[in-house]
Design a protein around this motif. Structure first.
Motif, PDB file in Angstrom:
ATOM      1  N   THR A 259     -47.662 -44.463 -20.267  1.00  0.00           N
ATOM      2  CA  THR A 259     -47.864 -45.373 -19.139  1.00  0.00           C
ATOM      3  C   THR A 259     -46.850 -45.061 -18.047  1.00  0.00           C
ATOM      4  O   THR A 259     -45.779 -44.496 -18.298  1.00  0.00           O
ATOM      5  CB  THR A 259     -47.730 -46.830 -19.589  1.00  0.00           C
ATOM      6  N   SER A 260     -47.158 -45.431 -16.849  1.00  0.00           N
ATOM      7  CA  SER A 260     -46.438 -44.952 -15.673  1.00  0.00           C
ATOM      8  C   SER A 260     -44.938 -45.241 -15.684  1.00  0.00           C
ATOM      9  O   SER A 260     -44.118 -44.355 -15.450  1.00  0.00           O
ATOM     10  CB  SER A 260     -47.064 -45.550 -14.406  1.00  0.00           C
TER      11      SER A 260
ATOM     12  N   SER B 260     -58.893 -43.079 -18.528  1.00  0.00           N
ATOM     13  CA  SER B 260     -59.440 -43.912 -17.454  1.00  0.00           C
ATOM     14  C   SER B 260     -58.828 -43.463 -16.125  1.00  0.00           C
ATOM     15  O   SER B 260     -57.742 -42.859 -16.095  1.00  0.00           O
ATOM     16  CB  SER B 260     -59.120 -45.383 -17.703  1.00  0.00           C
ATOM     17  N   PRO B 261     -59.496 -43.738 -15.014  1.00  0.00           N
ATOM     18  CA  PRO B 261     -58.944 -43.347 -13.702  1.00  0.00           C
ATOM     19  C   PRO B 261     -57.543 -43.907 -13.476  1.00  0.00           C
ATOM     20  O   PRO B 261     -56.688 -43.219 -12.896  1.00  0.00           O
ATOM     21  CB  PRO B 261     -59.957 -43.925 -12.710  1.00  0.00           C
ATOM     22  N   GLU B 262     -57.294 -45.127 -13.891  1.00  0.00           N
ATOM     23  CA  GLU B 262     -55.962 -45.728 -13.697  1.00  0.00           C
ATOM     24  C   GLU B 262     -54.907 -44.994 -14.513  1.00  0.00           C
ATOM     25  O   GLU B 262     -53.787 -44.749 -14.024  1.00  0.00           O
ATOM     26  CB  GLU B 262     -55.986 -47.203 -14.089  1.00  0.00           C
ATOM     27  N   GLN B 263     -55.234 -44.652 -15.753  1.00  0.00           N
ATOM     28  CA  GLN B 263     -54.276 -43.945 -16.607  1.00  0.00           C
ATOM     29  C   GLN B 263     -53.987 -42.547 -16.073  1.00  0.00           C
ATOM     30  O   GLN B 263     -52.835 -42.099 -16.049  1.00  0.00           O
ATOM     31  CB  GLN B 263     -54.808 -43.880 -18.041  1.00  0.00           C
TER      32      GLN B 263
ATOM     33  N   ARG C  38     -54.295 -41.547 -12.959  1.00  0.00           N
ATOM     34  CA  ARG C  38     -53.542 -41.691 -11.715  1.00  0.00           C
ATOM     35  C   ARG C  38     -52.075 -42.025 -11.987  1.00  0.00           C
ATOM     36  O   ARG C  38     -51.170 -41.509 -11.322  1.00  0.00           O
ATOM     37  CB  ARG C  38     -54.188 -42.762 -10.837  1.00  0.00           C
ATOM     38  N   GLY C  39     -51.818 -42.874 -12.990  1.00  0.00           N
ATOM     39  CA  GLY C  39     -50.442 -43.235 -13.316  1.00  0.00           C
ATOM     40  C   GLY C  39     -49.639 -42.033 -13.791  1.00  0.00           C
ATOM     41  O   GLY C  39     -48.469 -41.853 -13.407  1.00  0.00           O
TER      42      GLY C  39
ATOM     43  N   GLU D  56     -48.931 -39.721 -10.712  1.00  0.00           N
ATOM     44  CA  GLU D  56     -47.903 -40.269  -9.831  1.00  0.00           C
ATOM     45  C   GLU D  56     -46.513 -40.078 -10.422  1.00  0.00           C
ATOM     46  O   GLU D  56     -45.555 -39.763  -9.701  1.00  0.00           O
ATOM     47  CB  GLU D  56     -48.182 -41.744  -9.569  1.00  0.00           C
TER      48      GLU D  56
END
Length: 539
Positions: free
Chosen positions: A340-341, A375-378, A380-381, A384
């Motif tokens: 996770t980010s 997932s797109p959020e994972q 992207r995190g 970043e």
């Protein structure tokens, strides 16, 4: 007529030499009983000479004796020497050709080796250990399998080259061997000899740990796959550092090692600045070390987790061209939660800081991600965090907890036991039991997922890089992607490269197809490129 009784000449004193001669002709001296021999010795010398001469072979004439060619012994000696020379040359030629054949990765014997290992060692982990031990012995004896023929590099007389630029290094080809094959860094040079431009060793943890209980590896033979739950079994960072330091000494890279172990290790790493690639110690090749935290380290204690990774960097960084931060093993409880980010950013920032403080050189840092957090959020995190911490790239991806259905097997696989295009297979009971085990799956069936993730990460990384430059919170050069998962032929290599990867990694394929797999895939890549170039020329 007067008759005379016969009595033995021996009893009558024997005055007739002819009679004695006749007797001795009929009964040679060495067959006579002892009394007869004694009687013979009592005869006059002249008679004994006559007896001896009568038993010898007839002599040849004086003419033939005087005219016997004196060159016969010389000629016989020359012929004998010639036969010995021809025999020696034949044996030497046979041994040379045999050595050349056996040590060539293209030899058919190497395709049989995995089958022999499987028959001798039904347990997959034991088979793996025996194979590595054999390769290590062959390397030490100089009879190890090696790539011959066209090895890659740039365009030349041998045809289309496979050279690629990764960061600021020109590599011989885009093929790499993934972590897991050489967990202890005991055979990196033997793996480089197979033709890969990057070899990843490990994973390694700061302290030794046994991993999960055995059995923990299962073959899925019907689709050339594998399920493992090793749990990052490791001998520890200190042991791997000793292995790599000894490797430098054996290759003659270091000298003046007169101090203790710490001084020797410092000297071994300090000479790295003189070498183009201080990890691989070879031109056109890079050595990657996969680092992870210990299983006993609390995942919620981010500071302790960071300390584990930084310890590995400090001990192993001097021997690496690339440090691979493993936060994605499915067999270490809670490890993927570090992807996770927020915790990932802290970990990567600490690793890059520690790597930049290595005096001899600055190894590249990349992070190995999970294929299941997609997932797109994972995604992207992760991207970043990579951009914000100036990490150099991403490995997409590790083994998966999911189990692809039989229909997911790629039709382009080079395996001779996989189904034809458009067909499905019925898994055997043995394969079904293996797939039911808990652990990470790897094999050709993973490739569609790998290709999809490479495309997604390429897009997300480029977007994050642009945003980072705009916000001045990161950016830099374009991030590199290493594609890993289900790659077993040249067409798949080109597919992941076209999708945005710079390197294609292999592991499970080698366990089924042997040490010649890397060379075969490279030839297939070259063939695909040559066909494309010819088609373009004709068009």
């Amino acid at each position: 007529m007067t008759t005379r009784s016969f009595s033995s000449p021996l009893h009558r004193g024997v005055s007739n030499a002819t009679t004695r001669q006749s007797l001795w002709q009929r009964c040679p001296p060495h067959f006579l009983p002892d009394p007869v021999k004694s009687a013979r010795r009592s005869l006059p010398l002249s008679i004994r000479r006559i007896s001896t001469s009568s038993q010898t072979a007839p002599k040849v004439s004086s003419w033939s004796s005087s005219h016997t060619p004196r060159t016969t012994p010389v000629r016989s000696s020359l012929l004998s020497n010639l036969r010995i020379t021809l025999l020696t040359a034949s044996v030497a030629l046979t041994l040379t050709l045999g050595w050349y054949y056996v040590t060539d990765t293209r030899s058919g014997v190497h395709r049989l080796a995995p089958r022999v290992l499987k028959a001798v060692c039904p347990d997959a982990e034991t088979s793996h250990e025996v194979g590595n031990a054999v390769l290590k012995v062959l390397w030490s004896l100089g009879v190890y399998p090696r790539e011959r023929g066209r090895k890659g590099g740039g365009e030349g007389g041998e045809g289309l080259g496979l050279g690629v630029v990764v960061w600021d290094s020109l590599l011989d080809n885009p093929i790499a061997i993934s972590a897991g094959l050489d967990k202890t860094a005991s055979i990196p040079d033997a793996l480089f000899a197979l033709g890969a431009s990057i070899v990843e060793v490990g994973g390694v943890t700061p302290l030794p740990q046994p991993g999960n209980e055995k059995p923990r590896v299962w073959r899925v033979t019907g689709e050339e796959g594998m399920v493992n739950r090793y749990g990052l079994n490791s001998l520890g960072a200190d042991d791997m550092a000793r292995q790599l330091r000894r490797r430098k000494i054996d290759l003659g890279i270091t000298d003046n090692l007169t101090g203790g172990e710490e001084e020797s290790e410092r000297d071994a790493s300090s000479v790295s600045v003189e070498v183009k690639n201080p990890g691989s110690l070879q031109e056109g090749k890079l050595l990657a070390i996969n680092i992870a935290k210990n299983a006993k380290t609390d995942n919620d204690d981010t500071d302790a987790v960071i300390e584990d990774y930084v310890t590995c960097v400090n001990k192993l960084g001097p021997y690496a061209d690339i440090l691979v931060v493993n936060v994605s093993s499915p067999n270490t409880r809670g490890l993927r939660g570090l992807q996770t980010s927020k915790p990932l950013t802290r970990i990567l920032n600490a690793v890059t800081t520690a790597a930049s403080s290595i005096q001899s050189h600055k190894p590249k840092v990349i992070v190995k991600i999970s294929p299941d957090e997609d997932s797109p959020e994972q995604i992207r995190g992760v991207c970043e965090a990579v951009v914000a911490t100036s990490v150099d790239g991403v490995v997409v991806s590790n083994t998966t907890k999911s189990r692809p259905p039989p229909s997911a097997l790629p039709s382009s696989s080079s395996s001779t036991i996989l189904p034809q295009p458009g067909t499905e297979i019925l898994r055997s009971a043995t394969d079904a039991r293996a797939l039911a085990q808990e652990g990470g799956y790897s094999g050709p069936a993973m490739f569609p997922k790998t290709l999809e993730l490479v495309e997604k990460y390429r897009e997300a990384l480029d977007e994050a890089t642009v945003n980072g430059r705009r916000k001045k919170s990161g950016g830099g050069k374009r991030k590199v992607i290493f594609a890993s998962g289900g790659i077993d032929d040249g067409k798949k290599v080109l597919q992941v490269l076209e999708a945005g990867a710079s390197v294609a990694m292999m592991y499970t394929t080698l366990t089924y197809q042997g040490v010649g797999a890397v060379g075969r895939v490279k030839e297939e890549v070259r063939g695909e490129l040559e066909a494309w170039r010819e088609g373009r020329t004709e068009g």
